[in-house]
Design an enzyme around this catalytic site. Structure first.
Site, PDB file in Angstrom:
ATOM      1  N   ASP A 197       0.796  -0.977   0.137  1.00 65.08           N
ATOM      2  CA  ASP A 197      -0.059  -0.132   0.211  1.00 65.08           C
ATOM      3  C   ASP A 197       0.822   1.193  -0.110  1.00 65.08           C
ATOM      4  OD1 ASP A 197      -2.575   1.410   0.660  1.00 65.08           O
ATOM      5  OD2 ASP A 197      -1.816   1.603   2.579  1.00 65.08           O
ATOM      6  N   ASP A 233      -0.276   5.262   0.644  1.00 68.99           N
ATOM      7  CA  ASP A 233      -0.451   6.148   1.813  1.00 68.99           C
ATOM      8  C   ASP A 233      -0.604   5.819   3.043  1.00 68.99           C
ATOM      9  OD1 ASP A 233      -0.883   8.975   0.054  1.00 68.99           O
ATOM     10  OD2 ASP A 233      -1.840   7.261  -0.971  1.00 68.99           O
ATOM     11  N   ASP A 261      -2.054  -0.382   5.881  1.00 65.88           N
ATOM     12  CA  ASP A 261      -2.332   0.650   7.081  1.00 65.88           C
ATOM     13  C   ASP A 261      -3.876   0.932   7.309  1.00 65.88           C
ATOM     14  OD1 ASP A 261      -2.287   2.399   4.922  1.00 65.88           O
ATOM     15  OD2 ASP A 261      -2.654   3.868   6.680  1.00 65.88           O
TER      16      ASP A 261
END
Length: 265
Positions: free
Chosen positions: A35, A37, A215
């Protein structure tokens, strides 16, 4: 970083990630799925303000070679947006929450038959941004994102407005993705997990063991499918029961990835 590093042969617990050197001999059998961001890059006040550290660019380039191309970015951002952020690099990617994939940096993005948002509904949802000048509207093509990091007091109003539109259109197959200071709306039926599943059926990813790091709530769908793919999942900034361990912050992820390139002891 408070995460305890262990060998894969040790018993895994909720706060452990593998010692990088223990994976190095097996990178040719792994697929690294990352991932962006909040995972690779630190969050910024607006999506356009994220910054790619030069050392990360070199790390990703080297890992792409070491995995024979089996490294992909997995993001809610469109692949075009990913390219702008990481320019001049072009990497394999799953973009738009699974709406599109690209198997190599030199290749073209492939649509995964994900339907776009209805134009009239998109216009109504976009109008929610007028609640406050601090709300940033982002049209990702297959989804619409309302960022309120600059106007945190508007969170409740945004979600109430989205809920009202959904209530008025109960037949519309909409999915709301709550994130870190962002409310994202997309057509239901595709997720990051469906994109990753598709990616893992194609070379050079096919037959490899995926290692996914994410996240946010939108990454939970990928966490959930890692066991069926014989893969490993790690979260960033929070604990998840679906993962084998977690990192404290993106800086720790970047350091860990760099250490994957070190000679095994």
């Amino acid at each position: 970083m408070t995460t305890k590093l262990v060998r894969p042969s040790d018993q895994a617990t909720s706060n452990q990630v593998p010692v990088p050197g223990a994976l190095v001999p097996h990178l040719d059998q792994c697929a690294l799925l990352l991932d962006i961001d909040g995972t690779l890059l630190d969050l910024a006040p607006t999506p356009r303000e994220v910054w790619v550290p030069p050392e990360l660019e070199q790390t990703l380039t080297n890992l792409l070679v070491r995995t024979s191309g089996a490294l992909a970015l997995v993001s809610g951002r469109s692949i075009n947006d990913i390219d702008l952020i990481f320019a001049p690099m072009r990497l394999p990617a799953v973009g738009g929450h699974g709406a599109e994939i690209r198997l190599s940096g030199e290749g073209e993005a492939i649509a995964t038959h994900a339907p776009p948002l209805d134009s009239e509904l998109k216009s109504r949802l976009a109008a929610i941004a007028r609640i406050s000048p601090g709300i940033l509207l982002e049209d990702k093509g297959y989804s619409l994102a309302l960022h309120y990091r600059l106007a945190p007091h508007t969170e409740k109003a945004i979600y109430e407005a989205v809920a009202a539109i959904r209530a008025e259109n109960p037949e519309a197959p909409l999915e709301v993705l709550p994130g870190k200071s962002v409310c994202e709306i997309k057509h239901s039926g595709f997720t990051k997990a469906t994109g990753v599943r598709e990616l893992m059926t194609r070379a050079p990813f096919k037959g490899r063991r995926p290692i996914f790091i994410g996240d946010d709530v939108t990454d939970e769908t990928v966490f959930a499918i890692m066991p069926e793919l014989r893969g490993l999942a790690f979260s960033v900034g929070r604990y998840s029961e679906l993962t084998s361990g977690h990192f404290d912050e993106p800086r720790d992820v970047r350091n860990w990835l760099a250490r994957l390139l070190e000679p095994a002891n």
